[in-house]
Design a protein around this motif. Structure first.
Motif, PDB file in Angstrom:
ATOM      1  N   HIS A 140       1.353  -0.998   0.059  1.00 62.05           N
ATOM      2  CA  HIS A 140       0.223   0.191  -0.344  1.00 62.05           C
ATOM      3  C   HIS A 140       1.101   1.337  -0.343  1.00 62.05           C
ATOM      4  O   HIS A 140       0.621   2.123  -0.524  1.00 62.05           O
ATOM      5  N   LEU A 188       1.066   4.278  -2.900  1.00 62.63           N
ATOM      6  CA  LEU A 188       1.124   5.523  -2.196  1.00 62.63           C
ATOM      7  C   LEU A 188       2.857   6.281  -2.331  1.00 62.63           C
ATOM      8  O   LEU A 188       2.638   8.082  -2.600  1.00 62.63           O
ATOM      9  N   LEU A 246       2.296   8.989  -5.976  1.00 64.22           N
ATOM     10  CA  LEU A 246       1.014   9.496  -5.827  1.00 64.22           C
ATOM     11  C   LEU A 246       1.677  10.618  -4.732  1.00 64.22           C
ATOM     12  O   LEU A 246       0.834  12.004  -4.685  1.00 64.22           O
ATOM     13  N   THR A 306      -0.220  12.307   1.239  1.00 59.45           N
ATOM     14  CA  THR A 306      -0.855  11.382   0.936  1.00 59.45           C
ATOM     15  C   THR A 306      -1.831  11.154   2.657  1.00 59.45           C
ATOM     16  O   THR A 306      -1.990   9.198   2.316  1.00 59.45           O
ATOM     17  N   PRO A 363      -4.475  11.632   3.559  1.00 59.67           N
ATOM     18  CA  PRO A 363      -5.924  11.363   3.998  1.00 59.67           C
ATOM     19  C   PRO A 363      -5.903   9.763   3.602  1.00 59.67           C
ATOM     20  O   PRO A 363      -7.108   8.951   3.596  1.00 59.67           O
ATOM     21  N   GLU A 364      -5.297   9.269   2.460  1.00 64.92           N
ATOM     22  CA  GLU A 364      -5.138   8.033   2.080  1.00 64.92           C
ATOM     23  C   GLU A 364      -4.558   6.685   2.724  1.00 64.92           C
ATOM     24  O   GLU A 364      -4.868   5.876   3.194  1.00 64.92           O
ATOM     25  N   MET A 365      -3.697   7.258   3.086  1.00 62.42           N
ATOM     26  CA  MET A 365      -3.075   6.334   4.821  1.00 62.42           C
ATOM     27  C   MET A 365      -4.221   6.153   6.259  1.00 62.42           C
ATOM     28  O   MET A 365      -4.469   5.238   6.516  1.00 62.42           O
ATOM     29  N   HIS A 366      -4.858   7.873   6.535  1.00 57.69           N
ATOM     30  CA  HIS A 366      -5.872   7.061   6.843  1.00 57.69           C
ATOM     31  C   HIS A 366      -6.851   6.313   6.652  1.00 57.69           C
ATOM     32  O   HIS A 366      -7.525   5.543   8.033  1.00 57.69           O
ATOM     33  N   ARG A 367      -7.541   6.792   5.539  1.00 57.13           N
ATOM     34  CA  ARG A 367      -8.616   5.308   5.349  1.00 57.13           C
ATOM     35  C   ARG A 367      -8.216   4.365   5.436  1.00 57.13           C
ATOM     36  O   ARG A 367      -9.090   3.388   5.648  1.00 57.13           O
ATOM     37  N   TYR A 368      -7.412   4.058   4.623  1.00 63.17           N
ATOM     38  CA  TYR A 368      -6.420   2.604   4.933  1.00 63.17           C
ATOM     39  C   TYR A 368      -5.806   2.038   6.058  1.00 63.17           C
ATOM     40  O   TYR A 368      -6.628   1.151   6.158  1.00 63.17           O
ATOM     41  N   ASP A 385     -10.464   1.211   6.838  1.00 68.93           N
ATOM     42  CA  ASP A 385     -10.249  -0.136   5.962  1.00 68.93           C
ATOM     43  C   ASP A 385      -9.896  -1.056   7.077  1.00 68.93           C
ATOM     44  O   ASP A 385     -10.758  -2.202   7.345  1.00 68.93           O
ATOM     45  N   THR A 407      -4.932  17.442   4.103  1.00 68.61           N
ATOM     46  CA  THR A 407      -4.024  17.048   4.957  1.00 68.61           C
ATOM     47  C   THR A 407      -4.150  17.361   6.426  1.00 68.61           C
ATOM     48  O   THR A 407      -4.434  17.260   7.033  1.00 68.61           O
TER      49      THR A 407
END
Length: 175
Positions: free
Chosen positions: A8, A12, A15, A23, A25-30, A34, A123
């Motif tokens: 993962h 990232l 990106l 990144t 926000p995506e780390m947080h989502r994952y 998730d 962020t």
């Protein structure tokens, strides 16, 4: 778990325009949403701890990985985030230096600036969100995000000073 974490963060890495922090926000989502490996509070505290420490901005990735799976998690997250971006930067930098006067290269560089700013704002808002939900901390958190945004847009003040200011304001609000 370690392979999932590594893969993962590997994705990232490509990106992370403007740095790995964009990144978050995506780390947080994952990591929080998730997988449920971290809580909102642990995620935010991990980033705050790493940002307050001296050293490179990317330290927060190691702290997040450590929170998930100890030292092996820190190594997996850091390896994943560093490998592709480092390789790409080495190749792209050599190419860009050879073509720095090309109109396309200059346009590309200018076009990335608003994208990077937007990712940094997202962020900041994500990191402020747990405090915005607490009535006694709402106003200081929103003010801190707004001041940081204004300083970013209106001055050439180094991000280091903004992080320091955020730490001082955060410490004052915690007491």
């Amino acid at each position: 778990m370690l392979l999932d974490l590594f893969l993962h963060f590997l994705a990232l890495s490509l990106l992370a325009i403007g740095g790995a922090i964009t990144t978050a926000p995506e780390m947080h989502r994952y990591l929080v949403g998730d997988r449920g490996w971290l809580s909102d509070e642990t995620f935010t505290q991990s980033i705050a701890l790493a940002q307050a420490a001296p050293g490179p901005n990317i330290l927060f990735v190691a702290v997040l990985g450590y929170q998930v799976a100890g030292l092996a998690g820190a190594l997996a997250a850091m390896g994943g985030i560093m490998l592709p971006s480092t390789t790409l930067v080495l190749v792209a930098t050599r190419w860009a230096r050879a073509h720095q006067e090309d109109r396309g290269v200059r346009s590309f560089t200018l076009g990335l600036q608003p994208l990077t700013l937007g990712l940094i704002i997202a962020t900041g808002w994500l990191l402020a969100a747990p405090y915005v939900q607490q009535p006694e901390r709402r106003l200081p958190a929103i003010a801190l995000v707004a001041v940081t945004l204004l300083l970013s847009l209106r001055t050439r003040l180094s991000v280091v000073w903004m992080v320091l200011l955020g730490g001082v304001v955060g410490a004052a609000c915690m007491t």
